[in-house]
Motif scaffolding. Structure first.
Motif, PDB file in Angstrom:
ATOM      1  N   GLU A 183       2.895  60.303  25.645  1.00 43.96           N
ATOM      2  CA  GLU A 183       3.415  60.324  24.285  1.00 43.96           C
ATOM      3  C   GLU A 183       2.297  60.426  23.264  1.00 43.96           C
ATOM      4  OE1 GLU A 183       5.501  56.626  24.058  1.00 43.96           O
ATOM      5  OE2 GLU A 183       7.268  57.426  25.061  1.00 43.96           O
ATOM      6  N   SER A 184       2.599  61.065  22.124  1.00 44.34           N
ATOM      7  CA  SER A 184       1.747  61.007  20.944  1.00 44.34           C
ATOM      8  C   SER A 184       2.435  60.046  19.997  1.00 44.34           C
ATOM      9  CB  SER A 184       1.642  62.381  20.277  1.00 44.34           C
ATOM     10  OG  SER A 184       0.976  63.277  21.116  1.00 44.34           O
ATOM     11  N   THR A 185       1.678  59.197  19.338  1.00 42.44           N
ATOM     12  CA  THR A 185       2.338  58.189  18.516  1.00 42.44           C
ATOM     13  C   THR A 185       1.706  58.043  17.152  1.00 42.44           C
ATOM     14  OG1 THR A 185       0.930  56.414  19.336  1.00 42.44           O
ATOM     15  CG2 THR A 185       2.974  56.816  20.527  1.00 42.44           C
ATOM     16  N   MET A 186       2.530  57.603  16.215  1.00 45.25           N
ATOM     17  CA  MET A 186       2.079  57.062  14.944  1.00 45.25           C
ATOM     18  C   MET A 186       2.528  55.616  14.967  1.00 45.25           C
ATOM     19  SD  MET A 186       2.865  59.936  12.065  1.00 45.25           S
ATOM     20  CE  MET A 186       2.221  58.911  10.773  1.00 45.25           C
ATOM     21  N   ASN A 187       1.682  54.712  14.597  1.00 45.71           N
ATOM     22  CA  ASN A 187       1.988  53.291  14.633  1.00 45.71           C
ATOM     23  C   ASN A 187       3.076  52.957  13.608  1.00 45.71           C
ATOM     24  OD1 ASN A 187       1.955  50.478  14.431  1.00 45.71           O
ATOM     25  ND2 ASN A 187      -0.237  50.364  14.830  1.00 45.71           N
ATOM     26  N   PRO A 188       4.206  52.382  14.028  1.00 42.12           N
ATOM     27  CA  PRO A 188       5.285  52.079  13.098  1.00 42.12           C
ATOM     28  C   PRO A 188       4.945  50.943  12.138  1.00 42.12           C
ATOM     29  CG  PRO A 188       5.784  51.185  15.255  1.00 42.12           C
ATOM     30  CD  PRO A 188       4.525  52.013  15.400  1.00 42.12           C
ATOM     31  N   ASN A 189       3.909  50.181  12.441  1.00 46.89           N
ATOM     32  CA  ASN A 189       3.535  49.047  11.595  1.00 46.89           C
ATOM     33  C   ASN A 189       2.446  49.390  10.584  1.00 46.89           C
ATOM     34  OD1 ASN A 189       5.300  47.286  13.030  1.00 46.89           O
ATOM     35  ND2 ASN A 189       3.797  47.287  14.685  1.00 46.89           N
ATOM     36  N   VAL A 190       2.019  50.655  10.554  1.00 46.57           N
ATOM     37  CA  VAL A 190       0.962  51.078   9.650  1.00 46.57           C
ATOM     38  C   VAL A 190       1.511  52.190   8.775  1.00 46.57           C
ATOM     39  CG1 VAL A 190      -1.342  52.093   9.492  1.00 46.57           C
ATOM     40  CG2 VAL A 190      -0.835  50.477  11.313  1.00 46.57           C
ATOM     41  N   SER A 191       1.312  52.075   7.492  1.00 46.14           N
ATOM     42  CA  SER A 191       1.800  53.090   6.562  1.00 46.14           C
ATOM     43  C   SER A 191       1.203  54.438   6.899  1.00 46.14           C
ATOM     44  CB  SER A 191       1.414  52.712   5.129  1.00 46.14           C
ATOM     45  OG  SER A 191       1.623  53.806   4.268  1.00 46.14           O
ATOM     46  N   PRO A 192       1.987  55.536   6.796  1.00 44.42           N
ATOM     47  CA  PRO A 192       1.436  56.862   7.047  1.00 44.42           C
ATOM     48  C   PRO A 192       0.412  57.249   5.991  1.00 44.42           C
ATOM     49  CG  PRO A 192       3.670  57.021   6.224  1.00 44.42           C
ATOM     50  CD  PRO A 192       3.403  55.571   6.472  1.00 44.42           C
ATOM     51  N   VAL A 231      -3.674  54.058  13.439  1.00 45.72           N
ATOM     52  CA  VAL A 231      -2.740  54.803  12.590  1.00 45.72           C
ATOM     53  C   VAL A 231      -1.995  55.834  13.422  1.00 45.72           C
ATOM     54  CG1 VAL A 231      -2.512  56.336  10.598  1.00 45.72           C
ATOM     55  CG2 VAL A 231      -4.133  54.421  10.528  1.00 45.72           C
ATOM     56  N   CYS A 232      -2.743  56.602  14.229  1.00 45.60           N
ATOM     57  CA  CYS A 232      -2.100  57.579  15.115  1.00 45.60           C
ATOM     58  C   CYS A 232      -3.030  57.902  16.270  1.00 45.60           C
ATOM     59  CB  CYS A 232      -1.689  58.847  14.361  1.00 45.60           C
ATOM     60  SG  CYS A 232      -3.056  59.807  13.684  1.00 45.60           S
ATOM     61  N   GLU A 233      -2.445  58.480  17.322  1.00 47.95           N
ATOM     62  CA  GLU A 233      -3.171  58.891  18.519  1.00 47.95           C
ATOM     63  C   GLU A 233      -2.687  60.294  18.861  1.00 47.95           C
ATOM     64  OE1 GLU A 233      -2.237  54.499  20.184  1.00 47.95           O
ATOM     65  OE2 GLU A 233      -2.863  55.956  21.694  1.00 47.95           O
ATOM     66  N   ILE A 234      -3.614  61.249  18.940  1.00 53.02           N
ATOM     67  CA  ILE A 234      -3.218  62.628  19.200  1.00 53.02           C
ATOM     68  C   ILE A 234      -4.190  63.318  20.143  1.00 53.02           C
ATOM     69  CG2 ILE A 234      -1.961  62.952  17.032  1.00 53.02           C
ATOM     70  CD1 ILE A 234      -4.418  64.391  15.925  1.00 53.02           C
ATOM     71  N   ALA A 235      -3.720  64.409  20.714  1.00 49.56           N
ATOM     72  CA  ALA A 235      -4.544  65.264  21.558  1.00 49.56           C
ATOM     73  C   ALA A 235      -4.636  66.641  20.901  1.00 49.56           C
ATOM     74  CB  ALA A 235      -3.919  65.382  22.953  1.00 49.56           C
TER      75      ALA A 235
END
Length: 175
Positions: A27-36, A105-109
């Motif tokens: 999965e790629s994610t954005m943390n739901p607890n951190v503002s975008p 904040v986010c994790e991506i490839a």
């Protein structure tokens, strides 16, 4: 000074994005607890101990003034990361973006996605506010991929559905 990650989709709130890769379950994610719109202050890059697709990310962080933690991954660790579905698409480079307090904040490839994120979070030092200029930048990023694809195919033909070389003379003849 931290850079800002902005998203019109999540103004004033938080965004949770989970994209499951049908190929390997990662999965790629954005943390739901951190503002975008959280300030990005650090990038943690996972890549092999070569320049390859990691070097443009390292250079972009340097030019943007972002702190980078450059994690060099050996083959054994890479296989473990793939087996545990840590990597979206089962590939490196992979990056985690952190705000100043250490929250992810986010994790991506994908090198180009990582580069675009770095460029966007740093007051457009490496990317433009202009859609037309962004398109030109994107065209060069994509053109580089087209140019390098032929080389990658020549180096590792089996990854592209072609037969491997029988010996070095065939390798030279095909190139």
């Amino acid at each position: 000074q931290p850079c800002t990650f902005g998203s019109s989709a999540g103004r004033g709130g938080t965004v949770k994005v989970r994209l499951r890769d049908a190929g390997n379950g990662s999965e790629s994610t954005m943390n739901p607890n951190v503002s975008p719109n959280a300030a990005i202050s650090k990038v943690k890059l996972f890549y092999f101990n070569i320049k390859g697709k990691g070097e443009p990310v390292r250079l972009a962080c340097h030019l943007a003034g972002l702190e980078i933690e450059d994690v060099r991954v050996d083959r054994e660790w890479f296989q473990l990361m793939k087996a545990e579905n840590v990597l979206p698409f089962g590939q490196l480079p992979y990056a985690q973006f952190f705000r100043q307090d250490g929250a992810v904040v986010c994790e991506i490839a994908q090198m180009r996605a990582i580069l675009r994120t770095i460029a966007r979070v740093c007051d457009n030092k490496l990317y433009s506010d202009s859609i037309a200029e962004q398109a030109v930048i994107d065209q060069y990023l994509d053109f580089e991929d087209d140019m390098v694809a032929a080389v990658r195919c020549s180096v590792a033909p089996s990854r592209f559905g072609l037969g491997d070389y029988k010996d070095d003379s065939e390798k030279l003849a095909r190139r």
